[in-house]
Design a protein around this motif. Structure first.
Motif, PDB file in Angstrom:
ATOM      1  N   GLY A 132     -12.562 -20.140 -37.837  1.00  0.00           N
ATOM      2  CA  GLY A 132     -13.194 -18.908 -38.304  1.00  0.00           C
ATOM      3  C   GLY A 132     -14.006 -18.199 -37.246  1.00  0.00           C
ATOM      4  O   GLY A 132     -14.894 -17.397 -37.582  1.00  0.00           O
ATOM      5  N   TYR A 133     -13.690 -18.448 -35.955  1.00  0.00           N
ATOM      6  CA  TYR A 133     -14.439 -17.849 -34.859  1.00  0.00           C
ATOM      7  C   TYR A 133     -13.714 -16.646 -34.255  1.00  0.00           C
ATOM      8  O   TYR A 133     -13.920 -16.315 -33.080  1.00  0.00           O
ATOM      9  N   LEU A 134     -12.833 -16.016 -35.014  1.00  0.00           N
ATOM     10  CA  LEU A 134     -12.231 -14.722 -34.665  1.00  0.00           C
ATOM     11  C   LEU A 134     -11.340 -14.775 -33.426  1.00  0.00           C
ATOM     12  O   LEU A 134     -11.189 -13.773 -32.726  1.00  0.00           O
ATOM     13  N   GLY A 135     -10.770 -15.936 -33.141  1.00  0.00           N
ATOM     14  CA  GLY A 135      -9.863 -16.068 -32.011  1.00  0.00           C
ATOM     15  C   GLY A 135     -10.082 -17.308 -31.181  1.00  0.00           C
ATOM     16  O   GLY A 135      -9.239 -17.666 -30.357  1.00  0.00           O
ATOM     17  N   TYR A 136     -11.197 -17.975 -31.379  1.00  0.00           N
ATOM     18  CA  TYR A 136     -11.482 -19.224 -30.665  1.00  0.00           C
ATOM     19  C   TYR A 136     -10.900 -20.363 -31.497  1.00  0.00           C
ATOM     20  O   TYR A 136     -11.417 -20.701 -32.564  1.00  0.00           O
ATOM     21  N   LEU A 137      -9.800 -20.964 -31.010  1.00  0.00           N
ATOM     22  CA  LEU A 137      -9.017 -21.912 -31.793  1.00  0.00           C
ATOM     23  C   LEU A 137      -9.129 -23.325 -31.240  1.00  0.00           C
ATOM     24  O   LEU A 137      -9.415 -23.533 -30.061  1.00  0.00           O
ATOM     25  N   TYR A 138      -8.868 -24.300 -32.110  1.00  0.00           N
ATOM     26  CA  TYR A 138      -8.812 -25.703 -31.727  1.00  0.00           C
ATOM     27  C   TYR A 138      -7.348 -26.145 -31.704  1.00  0.00           C
ATOM     28  O   TYR A 138      -6.614 -25.939 -32.672  1.00  0.00           O
ATOM     29  N   LEU A 139      -6.926 -26.761 -30.613  1.00  0.00           N
ATOM     30  CA  LEU A 139      -5.627 -27.411 -30.532  1.00  0.00           C
ATOM     31  C   LEU A 139      -5.890 -28.913 -30.547  1.00  0.00           C
ATOM     32  O   LEU A 139      -6.559 -29.434 -29.648  1.00  0.00           O
ATOM     33  N   GLN A 140      -5.397 -29.606 -31.560  1.00  0.00           N
ATOM     34  CA  GLN A 140      -5.737 -31.016 -31.705  1.00  0.00           C
ATOM     35  C   GLN A 140      -4.519 -31.846 -32.109  1.00  0.00           C
ATOM     36  O   GLN A 140      -3.555 -31.316 -32.659  1.00  0.00           O
ATOM     37  N   TRP A 141      -4.575 -33.146 -31.825  1.00  0.00           N
ATOM     38  CA  TRP A 141      -3.453 -34.042 -32.037  1.00  0.00           C
ATOM     39  C   TRP A 141      -3.968 -35.470 -32.151  1.00  0.00           C
ATOM     40  O   TRP A 141      -5.157 -35.747 -31.940  1.00  0.00           O
ATOM     41  N   GLN A 142      -3.057 -36.400 -32.477  1.00  0.00           N
ATOM     42  CA  GLN A 142      -3.368 -37.811 -32.570  1.00  0.00           C
ATOM     43  C   GLN A 142      -2.539 -38.588 -31.545  1.00  0.00           C
ATOM     44  O   GLN A 142      -1.511 -38.117 -31.071  1.00  0.00           O
ATOM     45  N   ARG A 143      -3.006 -39.792 -31.218  1.00  0.00           N
ATOM     46  CA  ARG A 143      -2.280 -40.635 -30.272  1.00  0.00           C
ATOM     47  C   ARG A 143      -0.871 -40.921 -30.772  1.00  0.00           C
ATOM     48  O   ARG A 143      -0.655 -41.074 -31.976  1.00  0.00           O
ATOM     49  N   PRO A 144       0.077 -41.018 -29.871  1.00  0.00           N
ATOM     50  CA  PRO A 144       1.454 -41.287 -30.297  1.00  0.00           C
ATOM     51  C   PRO A 144       1.616 -42.712 -30.806  1.00  0.00           C
ATOM     52  O   PRO A 144       0.786 -43.586 -30.543  1.00  0.00           O
ATOM     53  N   LEU A 145       2.694 -42.937 -31.504  1.00  0.00           N
ATOM     54  CA  LEU A 145       3.032 -44.277 -31.965  1.00  0.00           C
ATOM     55  C   LEU A 145       3.490 -45.135 -30.789  1.00  0.00           C
ATOM     56  O   LEU A 145       3.817 -44.640 -29.714  1.00  0.00           O
ATOM     57  N   SER A 146       3.540 -46.446 -31.027  1.00  0.00           N
ATOM     58  CA  SER A 146       4.113 -47.409 -30.075  1.00  0.00           C
ATOM     59  C   SER A 146       3.390 -47.411 -28.732  1.00  0.00           C
ATOM     60  O   SER A 146       4.015 -47.400 -27.677  1.00  0.00           O
ATOM     61  N   LEU A 147       2.058 -47.421 -28.774  1.00  0.00           N
ATOM     62  CA  LEU A 147       1.292 -47.561 -27.534  1.00  0.00           C
ATOM     63  C   LEU A 147       0.663 -48.950 -27.407  1.00  0.00           C
ATOM     64  O   LEU A 147      -0.208 -49.163 -26.566  1.00  0.00           O
ATOM     65  N   ASP A 148       1.096 -49.882 -28.236  1.00  0.00           N
ATOM     66  CA  ASP A 148       0.497 -51.216 -28.217  1.00  0.00           C
ATOM     67  C   ASP A 148       0.719 -51.922 -26.890  1.00  0.00           C
ATOM     68  O   ASP A 148      -0.099 -52.737 -26.454  1.00  0.00           O
ATOM     69  N   ASN A 149       1.846 -51.625 -26.238  1.00  0.00           N
ATOM     70  CA  ASN A 149       2.155 -52.279 -24.975  1.00  0.00           C
ATOM     71  C   ASN A 149       1.428 -51.654 -23.786  1.00  0.00           C
ATOM     72  O   ASN A 149       1.574 -52.132 -22.658  1.00  0.00           O
ATOM     73  N   PHE A 150       0.684 -50.581 -24.030  1.00  0.00           N
ATOM     74  CA  PHE A 150       0.019 -49.874 -22.929  1.00  0.00           C
ATOM     75  C   PHE A 150      -1.478 -49.714 -23.211  1.00  0.00           C
ATOM     76  O   PHE A 150      -2.080 -48.696 -22.902  1.00  0.00           O
ATOM     77  N   LYS A 151      -2.084 -50.736 -23.809  1.00  0.00           N
ATOM     78  CA  LYS A 151      -3.498 -50.654 -24.172  1.00  0.00           C
ATOM     79  C   LYS A 151      -4.390 -50.568 -22.947  1.00  0.00           C
ATOM     80  O   LYS A 151      -5.485 -50.014 -22.998  1.00  0.00           O
ATOM     81  N   GLU A 152      -3.950 -51.137 -21.830  1.00  0.00           N
ATOM     82  CA  GLU A 152      -4.757 -51.126 -20.614  1.00  0.00           C
ATOM     83  C   GLU A 152      -4.510 -49.882 -19.773  1.00  0.00           C
ATOM     84  O   GLU A 152      -5.127 -49.717 -18.725  1.00  0.00           O
ATOM     85  N   CYS A 153      -3.604 -49.039 -20.202  1.00  0.00           N
ATOM     86  CA  CYS A 153      -3.255 -47.839 -19.431  1.00  0.00           C
ATOM     87  C   CYS A 153      -4.044 -46.629 -19.910  1.00  0.00           C
ATOM     88  O   CYS A 153      -4.392 -46.520 -21.095  1.00  0.00           O
ATOM     89  N   THR A 154      -4.296 -45.713 -18.999  1.00  0.00           N
ATOM     90  CA  THR A 154      -4.933 -44.439 -19.338  1.00  0.00           C
ATOM     91  C   THR A 154      -3.845 -43.440 -19.725  1.00  0.00           C
ATOM     92  O   THR A 154      -3.072 -42.996 -18.879  1.00  0.00           O
ATOM     93  N   VAL A 155      -3.788 -43.120 -20.998  1.00  0.00           N
ATOM     94  CA  VAL A 155      -2.781 -42.188 -21.491  1.00  0.00           C
ATOM     95  C   VAL A 155      -3.309 -40.766 -21.344  1.00  0.00           C
ATOM     96  O   VAL A 155      -4.452 -40.467 -21.700  1.00  0.00           O
ATOM     97  N   GLU A 156      -2.495 -39.886 -20.793  1.00  0.00           N
ATOM     98  CA  GLU A 156      -2.867 -38.487 -20.628  1.00  0.00           C
ATOM     99  C   GLU A 156      -1.890 -37.605 -21.383  1.00  0.00           C
ATOM    100  O   GLU A 156      -0.793 -38.044 -21.766  1.00  0.00           O
ATOM    101  N   TYR A 157      -2.312 -36.342 -21.584  1.00  0.00           N
ATOM    102  CA  TYR A 157      -1.494 -35.386 -22.318  1.00  0.00           C
ATOM    103  C   TYR A 157      -1.385 -34.100 -21.506  1.00  0.00           C
ATOM    104  O   TYR A 157      -2.382 -33.610 -20.968  1.00  0.00           O
ATOM    105  N   GLU A 158      -0.181 -33.586 -21.443  1.00  0.00           N
ATOM    106  CA  GLU A 158       0.057 -32.292 -20.800  1.00  0.00           C
ATOM    107  C   GLU A 158       0.198 -31.239 -21.895  1.00  0.00           C
ATOM    108  O   GLU A 158       1.134 -31.275 -22.686  1.00  0.00           O
ATOM    109  N   LEU A 159      -0.743 -30.301 -21.925  1.00  0.00           N
ATOM    110  CA  LEU A 159      -0.791 -29.267 -22.948  1.00  0.00           C
ATOM    111  C   LEU A 159      -0.476 -27.916 -22.326  1.00  0.00           C
ATOM    112  O   LEU A 159      -1.045 -27.553 -21.297  1.00  0.00           O
ATOM    113  N   LYS A 160       0.416 -27.170 -22.959  1.00  0.00           N
ATOM    114  CA  LYS A 160       0.737 -25.804 -22.547  1.00  0.00           C
ATOM    115  C   LYS A 160       0.568 -24.882 -23.753  1.00  0.00           C
ATOM    116  O   LYS A 160       0.980 -25.222 -24.862  1.00  0.00           O
ATOM    117  N   TYR A 161      -0.037 -23.685 -23.511  1.00  0.00           N
ATOM    118  CA  TYR A 161      -0.252 -22.767 -24.623  1.00  0.00           C
ATOM    119  C   TYR A 161      -0.322 -21.329 -24.109  1.00  0.00           C
ATOM    120  O   TYR A 161      -0.604 -21.081 -22.935  1.00  0.00           O
TER     121      TYR A 161
END
Length: 381
Positions: free
Chosen positions: A44-73
């Motif tokens: 409700g901020y007249l154009g200031y938006l939130y882009l949000q998401w949740q962690r992907p499935l099947s990351l149990d094997n990479f618990k010690e890894c730093t997961v990053e996300y590439e976002l384009k908009y």
């Protein structure tokens, strides 16, 4: 003997191939899913938006890894995407709500977690449109906002073409620091209709995106809202100079002097334009001082006229590439000159540590680069 050498060579080659094939197969088996529940949220901020998401499935094997996300908009009609690399699960930015918004995101696993090569997921995509009721002809026309002397913000507009006589418009605004969007409290009216807004004192509103929505109401038809984004320091209009005085020094020399008007704008933020007319000849000059000496071209001139106005000085900001006011020049210049010295000091410290302790890993760690953020500063949600 020859067969023995041949067998050992074949065995050696076979072992290398098996090891290489095992590595390829292990790399080929590593994959990662795209982020879940990717969405664009309008708070409700007249154009200031939130882009949000949740962690992907099947990351149990990479618990010690730093997961990053590439976002384009981007806004849908824009040619260029804004790109962000983030470790967070939310990102915020401003958009033109007169148009649609589209975004896409994917998961990145770094090479140290995947046998040396980065693994990327497929893209998750989403679009967003605000409710644009009413036809285009009902939108306001000729929206104009001026920040007078960096103190008083005033916006004005004209009614849409062919709207019903009972149509009236309302203005809402928001900038970072307000808890919610506010409606104009002091409308400029003509014949009972709102045609503009006088804003109150806007605390801590400079150098931020300022969001405005003008919508309307009518019993005859829905009214299309209009959205605007700007920064206040870029629409400043200064007051004219005060106490303009003219002194004739001699038959040829004239001194023209004036005072800077009162207000919060520093003197170094102005440049003065002087228009001098002598009979039928006119010329224009500029100065950063509040006084100028002018020589007449002829002692027989019958008419002399002087016009002086001050212009608000806008400069290119060397750090961010965004047009900014000269009130920020000293701060930006200091930053521009301090950065090289800071880097040199850091380099000297690193080399000293390397010589004293003879640790090769130290240099590698110190110069390890991180992925860049290519648009606005990352924000936590």
């Amino acid at each position: 003997m020859a067969f023995t050498r041949l067998d050992s060579r074949c065995l050696y080659t076979l072992l290398i191939c098996m090891a290489f094939g095992s590595t390829l197969s292990s790399n080929a088996e590593i994959n990662v899913n795209a982020p879940q529940d990717f969405e664009i949220v309008d708070p409700g901020y007249l154009g200031y938006l939130y882009l949000q998401w949740q962690r992907p499935l099947s990351l149990d094997n990479f618990k010690e890894c730093t997961v990053e996300y590439e976002l384009k908009y981007r806004n849908i009609d824009s040619e260029n995407w804004k790109t962000v690399i983030t470790k967070n699960l939310c990102y915020k930015d401003g958009f033109d709500l007169n148009k649609g918004v589209e975004a896409k995101i994917r998961t990145l696993l770094p090479g140290q977690c995947t046998n040396g090569s980065e693994v990327q997921s497929s893209w998750a995509e989403v679009t967003y449109w605000t409710s644009l009721q009413g036809n285009l002809g009902t939108k306001i026309q000729d929206m104009d906002c001026i920040y007078y002397n960096w103190q008083d913000l005033l916006c004005s507009w004209k009614s849409g073409m062919g709207v019903h006589f009972d149509t009236n418009y309302n203005l809402f605004y928001w900038y970072e620091g307000l808890h919610h969007a506010l409606q104009c409290a002091d409308y400029i009216k003509v014949n009972g209709k709102n045609i503009g807004c006088r804003f109150p004192y806007l605390e801590s509103s400079d150098y931020k995106d300022f969001y405005i929505c003008v919508n309307g109401s009518s019993e005859s038809e829905p009214i299309r809202p209009s959205y605007f984004i700007f920064q206040l320091q870029n629409i400043v209009k200064p007051l004219p100079p005060d106490y303009l005085s003219l002194i004739v020094k001699s038959s040829e020399d004239i001194s023209l002097k004036w005072n800077m008007p009162r207000g919060p704008i520093p003197a170094k933020c102005f440049i003065y334009e002087i228009k001098f007319t002598e009979d039928d000849t006119t010329w224009v000059t500029t100065t950063v001082e509040n006084e100028i000496y002018i020589a007449r071209t002829s002692n027989e001139s019958k008419r002399l006229c002087f016009l002086v106005r001050q212009k608000y000085l806008l400069l290119m900001d060397l750090v961010s590439g965004v047009r900014n006011v000269c009130g920020d020049i000293l701060k930006k210049a200091s930053l521009f000159f301090l950065i090289p010295f800071a880097l040199i000091s850091l380099l000297v410290s690193l080399v000293t540590c390397l010589v004293l302790y003879n640790q090769k890993d130290l240099l590698k760690t110190a110069f390890q680069t991180k992925k860049e953020v290519f648009s606005h500063q990352e924000t936590q949600c």
